[in-house]
Structure formats: structure tokens, C-alpha cells
Design an enzyme around this catalytic site. Sequence first.
Site, PDB file in Angstrom:
ATOM      1  N   CYS A 184       0.808  -1.262   0.035  1.00  9.99           N
ATOM      2  CA  CYS A 184      -0.195  -0.026  -0.015  1.00  9.99           C
ATOM      3  C   CYS A 184       0.572   1.420   0.001  1.00  9.99           C
ATOM      4  O   CYS A 184       0.524   1.972  -0.994  1.00  9.99           O
ATOM      5  CB  CYS A 184      -0.932   0.013   1.316  1.00  9.99           C
ATOM      6  N   HIS A 207      -1.482   7.078   4.547  1.00  6.00           N
ATOM      7  CA  HIS A 207      -0.310   6.020   4.468  1.00  6.00           C
ATOM      8  C   HIS A 207       0.853   6.479   3.837  1.00  6.00           C
ATOM      9  O   HIS A 207       1.811   5.838   3.464  1.00  6.00           O
ATOM     10  CB  HIS A 207      -0.823   4.719   3.663  1.00  6.00           C
ATOM     11  N   ASP A 215      -4.393  -0.341  -5.003  1.00  5.72           N
ATOM     12  CA  ASP A 215      -2.737  -0.030  -4.553  1.00  5.72           C
ATOM     13  C   ASP A 215      -1.968  -1.503  -4.619  1.00  5.72           C
ATOM     14  O   ASP A 215      -0.790  -1.397  -4.502  1.00  5.72           O
ATOM     15  CB  ASP A 215      -2.832   0.601  -3.553  1.00  5.72           C
ATOM     16  N   ASN A 216      -2.540  -2.653  -4.639  1.00  4.59           N
ATOM     17  CA  ASN A 216      -2.031  -3.862  -4.521  1.00  4.59           C
ATOM     18  C   ASN A 216      -2.784  -4.707  -4.720  1.00  4.59           C
ATOM     19  O   ASN A 216      -4.175  -4.697  -4.774  1.00  4.59           O
ATOM     20  CB  ASN A 216      -1.149  -4.050  -3.209  1.00  4.59           C
TER      21      ASN A 216
END
Length: 571
Positions: free
Chosen positions: A39, A102, A249-250
Site C-alpha cells: 500500500c 499512508h 494499490d496492490n
Amino acid sequence: MGWGDLGVFGQPSKETPNLDRMAAEGMLFPNFYTANPLCSPSRAALLTGRLPVRNGFYTTNGHGRNAYTPQEIVGGIAQDEVLLPEMLRKASYVSKIVGKWHLGHRPGFLPLEHGFDEWFGSPNCHFGPYNNSDRPNIPVYKNSQMVGRYYEEFGINLKTGESNLTQIYLEESLVFIRSQATTHQPFFLYWAVDATHAPVYASKGFLGKSQRGRYGDAVMELDHGVGVILGELRSLGLAEDTFVFFTSDNGAALISAPMQGGSNGPFLCGKQTTFEGGMREPAIAWWPGHIPAGTVSHQLGTVMDLFTTSLTLAGLATPGDRIIDGLDLTSVLLNSTLIDRPIFYYRGNVLMAVRLGMYKAHYWTWTNSMEEFKKGINFCPGEEVVGVTTHEQKEHTMQPLIFNLGWDPGEKYPISVLSPEYQTALQQITPVLEQHQKHLLPGVPQLNMCDLAVMVRRGGAVCHTHTHTHRHMVLYLRGDRPFPSMGKNPNPIVGTFDFHNVKYTSITHTHTHTHPPQSPPPAQFSLYPQLSLHPHLPSTPSDISANVFFFSKSWSTGKIGALQEFSALLQ
Ligand SMILES: *[C@@H]1O[C@H](CO)[C@@H](O)[C@H](O)[C@H]1NC(C)=O
């Protein structure tokens, strides 16, 4: 979320009608990638248009380790990185992030200090501590004010999975869009919801609705949210003026499979790995009247392209003083052209693989350590491929493993090194790799605190040196106001601290971790910044009558630094 979680990509339950419709009205990208299988680095890449190895969102503390920003992180997004909202501001855009940030949580790293005008959400992920005895629950912010914490003011029921967060995040987005529509100001909304991250959650209206369990409920609620946002743009008459992009994001985290894991479709492994399942993402572009409806683009795209493309659409040039990895995809979106470009797959600063056309060459293979694997941490459940999903870091630099993703999207059958196809592929990829590495100037690693940031920790080679014991000290400032709630557990803090008359007592616990040999950070620590920004905290050192939670790393060697930093934060 994974590539295979959307109906339009073949998820058999077909529970994403809004995203599927978005694709029918827009352009689907089956070959779209994130910039890292984790992330934080992916988000840093999205917002800077640069690979994490350039923008500093990586660690060198362990070879091939992914790193992120846990609650203890000292680092964050570097001041000299230029983020998308900072650029868009030059064209009078107003920017809001809703959800997970994050990119660091200490002062200097937060969204409002990097170009966002508004924020509702959290610096960290909700999986963080849950009424843990020595770490506070993760805070939730409205702009620069902490307004509560996950599990407390913002409930997530771990038993039932019920939470209203996605609905709250949706409402925050709608309020913003409506207000921009009223003032006729251009806007950038970054809707960074995290309901599909374990522990997955959904609100009452969605719980139990999916055939795929609670993870599916979360996906359905996100899908619903996208539908509501697109509907709002339509009813405000903004649809033809708004470029919308959906991606993740992943790849889906298969360590949480099957109950909370998601699907990466036909691709190998998941989050944390540089196999296709870790980095290929669902992706849909939508802009009625501009992007042709119902189209599929085979363009190899990345989240970093969204930086460059957005700037072009806003009439801005990309920063000229640095390498930008993102491409301008406007011609792809508007005229269905194709741009030849490679995809680079990194873990930390290690280039694991390169994709060019249908060929993907792996220079390193690794899932996770055997030690972790034996404990049941599996990034590739049910998908062991001998010699490919290796549990030791295997170097293939002299003779990369090459797959043809056209006929082998699951990366199961390496092309024989003796075949003409292998030689052809290698001849195409090698110069691209050499060109990339020749010009690569790695950024200063921002996530080098050798502790919880390094995934996965305590696996022998994490910081591959000695192991020793550090004391973690938690201080409690004496005061007359109650400490913000840490949940149901009694406050574990036992020391007292008088700012003017430095007195402290008590060490709460010790634990063992490792440090890299070259840089044992003597006084690295993290003051949970959410508390320093808490509305109840006094703004001047003289009014030190509040309670502050203070967390010191390696206190035994870092007293002075820690205290200085503490006073600096209060001033
Ligand atoms: C969600 O909101 C509803 C309605 O306000 C409330 O009854 C419920 O307790 C909330 N759920 C959680 C987990 O906070």
C-alpha cells in the site's frame, strides 16, 4: 482488492454492477499495474508519478523487503517530492483525500502539508492496534484535527464485521463534490477507502449480501459507493467534465484468503509479491463524451500514469526537474492509441522483474522466508510453482526466468532457455533493463526505521545482523485532563513526566528487535502525532497540563534526543 474481484474481469459471483457499468460506459484496462505490491509505496507512486525507489518510499534495511508506514514510523513522504494536489493547485484545483493516507503520520508528512486542502480519514490502516495494551488505536482526522479513533468513535465490530466507515467516506466525498459544483471550482477527489483490507468490514445494508462472504460484502459496498459517486456527478451535470479512474494499490492479499482474501483472477500469488497477482490491478477509466464507451485498452499502464495524465488534462506540465515514471495516457484514453513501454516490478530497491510486451523476465524470485511460510504465512496459497514461488531469494540475473503472459498469464511455465523465443525475448528486454538501471538514481530511503515498517519482520534476515534488546519507554505526562481513550484496556502507562522539572520513572516493557549494522538509530522514536494534534493538547509548553502519550525507541541511548524532539513538537 484484486484484478479478479470485479464482475467485468470474470468474478463468477458478478456482484459489482456499478464498476461493470463504469467499464461499459468507459475504458477497461486489463494490463494495468500498481508500482509496488504494498500500500504505502504504491500510494506514494500514484501521487508523485515516480517509482518508490525514486521517491524514497522504500527501505534498504532488508534485501527485497517491502516497507510501509505503521504507527511507529519515523519517516514519510519527503518534502522535496511534488505531489499531484500540489501541482493541481497551480490550476486552481481544490483537492480532498477521503480515507487512508499512508504516507507518514508525523508533522510534515500529513496530507494538508502536501497539497491537499481537505482530508477526512486516517494516516494509517484500520488493521492497526485494536485496544492493544501499549499502542493507541488508529486515529481518524478531519483536516488537521483528530476527531476520534477506529474501533472507538469510528466503530468496527470485529465479530460481526459491521462498520459504517465506507458510508461515512462516501458522504464526505459527496459533500465535497456538491460544494465544488456550487463554487464551480475544479477539484481532485482521492477516494482511498480500505474496507477490503483485513479485517474487512461493511455496513449493515451490505453485510451478508455477498455470495463471497464478508470480503464480498466489502467489495459490494465499495462498488455501490462508486455507483453513487458517478450518479452524483451525472445529476450535478459534471459527468462530462470529470475524469474518473478506478484502481487498487496492490493485488488481493491471499494471506487473508479465503475468508478475507479476494481474487487475483488467473494471476499468480498476491499482495507482497512481484508476480502478476501482487501488482496487476483492476482498472477502469470513465469520462462520458470523451473516453469512448465500452472499450478495452491493452495499454500497459501504471498508477504513476495517473499523475502525468491528470496534469495533462488540467493543462499543466509535469515537473521538469526530476524523472517522472508516469506516462501521459490521454491519447490512449481519447484516441485508443498504444504506447510501447516497460513495467518495472520492485521490492524495496531490488528490481525483481521487467515486463515488455507479452514477456516478463524475473531477475529475482521470492515469496517469503521459509521461516514465515512454516508459520502459515502464505502469499501464494494453493499456487506453489516449483522454482518460481521460491522461499529463498533466488537470483536469476544471469539467466532470467521469462514468461509469455499472453499464453501463460499465471506465470507457471518458464520459457525454455534453449528456445528461440527465449533469446528473442531476452534481446528485447535486456537493453530496456540496462537503460533503466543506467539512469536510476535511487531516492533517500524514507522507511529505513528497522522495525515494524519492514515486511515481514523478525525473519532472520530482516536487518541481518545482531539481535539485542531495547527498552521502549512510555511516558505519561502528568496532568489534570483525561488521556484520550485507548479503548477498554486500562491505560498501561506508569511513568510520570514533568516538562519543566524533568522527572520520569518507569519503563513499561522491553522487547527484542534487530538493527542494521551501519545505522543503529540511537534516538529514533515516534510521538504518536495524532495526540500532538489532538484538540485537547495545549499549544504552548507552559500550558503543559494535558496528558501525552510518548513512545521512545531505544530509550536507553536516546534520552536527550527524545526530550528535545518532544519539546520541539509542543512549540
Ligand atoms: C452504524 O450506524 C447505525 C445507524 O446510525 C448505528 O445504529 C450502528 O450502531 C452503526 N454501526 C457501527 C458499527 O458503528
